[in-house]
Design an enzyme around this catalytic site. Sequence first.
Site, short mmCIF file in Angstrom:
data_model
loop_
_atom_site.label_atom_id
_atom_site.label_comp_id
_atom_site.label_asym_id
_atom_site.label_seq_id
_atom_site.Cartn_x
_atom_site.Cartn_y
_atom_site.Cartn_z
N ASP A 230 46.34 29.89 79.30
CA ASP A 230 46.07 29.97 77.84
C ASP A 230 45.79 30.76 77.25
O ASP A 230 45.41 30.85 76.04
CB ASP A 230 45.72 28.11 77.91
N ASP B 58 38.56 30.41 74.12
CA ASP B 58 39.12 29.25 73.28
C ASP B 58 38.60 29.65 71.47
O ASP B 58 39.52 29.74 70.68
CB ASP B 58 39.94 28.33 73.63
N1 GLY Z 1 44.22 25.43 76.67
C1 GLY Z 1 43.64 23.95 76.83
C2 GLY Z 1 45.03 22.96 76.98
O1 GLY Z 1 45.92 23.44 77.43
O2 GLY Z 1 45.36 21.67 77.42
N1 GLY Z 2 41.55 22.72 78.33
C1 GLY Z 2 40.96 22.55 79.13
C2 GLY Z 2 40.00 21.30 79.13
O1 GLY Z 2 39.11 21.51 78.32
O2 GLY Z 2 40.10 20.83 80.24
#
Ligand code: GLY
Ligand code: GLY
Length: 377
Positions: free
Chosen positions: A150, A89
């Site tokens: 994502d 991310d």
């Molecule tokens: N990218 C993490 C989420 O959508 O929860």
């Molecule tokens: N983005 C997904 C998590 O942090 O669990």
Amino acid sequence: MWAQAIEDALRVVSRNIGRFGDRFPRTSTQGDRIYQLTDGSDWTEGFWTGMLWLSYEYSGDPLYRTAAISTLSNFRRRLESRLKLDHHDIGFLYSLSAKAHWIVERDEASRQLAHQAADVLMERWRETPGLLQAWGPKDDPENGGRIIIDCLMNLPLLHWAYQETGRERYRLAAERQTALSRRFLVRGDDSTYHTFYFDLTTGDSIRGGTHQGSRDGSTWTRGQAWGIYGFALAYRYMRQPELLDTTKRLARYFADRLPEDAVVYWDFDVPQTPETKRDSSAAAIAAAGMLELASLLPEGDADRKWLRKTAKTIAASLAAAYSTKDEQDAQGLLNRGSYAVRLGISPDDYVIWGDYFYLETLMRLERGVPGYWYERQ
Ligand code: GLY
Ligand code: GLY
């Protein structure tokens, strides 16, 4: 109507500047309507900075600019010390902070910071199996060969770095990740897996699965929304017709399954009862993604109309029935976002990415300002 919704949103954002100080909102919990704040150690910090840039672009008020710029030292320190950056991310974090600063003001130091962020993201490339690892350290037995949908939203940072530097490795990684995602995450009926596993040593595909959806074979609505927007952005950069076809199909799947008020539940495959949680953030992401997709289609393309109409219907419903406009001292812009319902994490709450994409959607509709995923023409 969009202008009014933006004014309502900016009232909340400006109030939050003093409230949040040098910290970053993430989610509220248990419906407490209070944003939990981070010091800069999660995947979510860019959304607040991105909202400040959007607010500044809309209003020209230096209050927002000063606040946006003051967050950047945190992103810089974090990259230098590699604090909690062992995930993909980095794209979300630095597109909406440093790269946004470059896009809005042509700030050279922020441009360099965004370049460095792209390099750190590239460290997650695994030549076998040939993917960007979403979560966890290299060779991690659970996450080492795992992609998630994502990630498509993190790839614009790599495409942009390629445009900036001409270094092929950014482009190749983004293109291979996109092709892999299209082949394995998108199912035959145009629904999507949240995640897919590959063998770490042979690269063989193993199976699809979920992390935040209701079960492995279900369609997590936010994942489908990331797919709509992510493949549209991939098409913008790569211009491969099959990507346009994919994003349109994913958008159609989403649009065909909207509930009466156009704001989706958290998963397309859970029973819809009065208790079922919504995910207003999935709705906001899908609306922004449909507007992006529509903007890539030629005038007169048969799909443009329904895409824009659907995005407007979603945005209007969010503004009328999900926004906090009538709540005094609200911290979030949207009620009824969900982070991970099955895991019991913020199932009916403020989620900062929902607020960001809601504001981006409104800005697209009112001003044609598309956010910070790519350079403007
Ligand atoms: N990218 C993490 C989420 O959508 O929860
Ligand atoms: N983005 C997904 C998590 O942090 O669990």
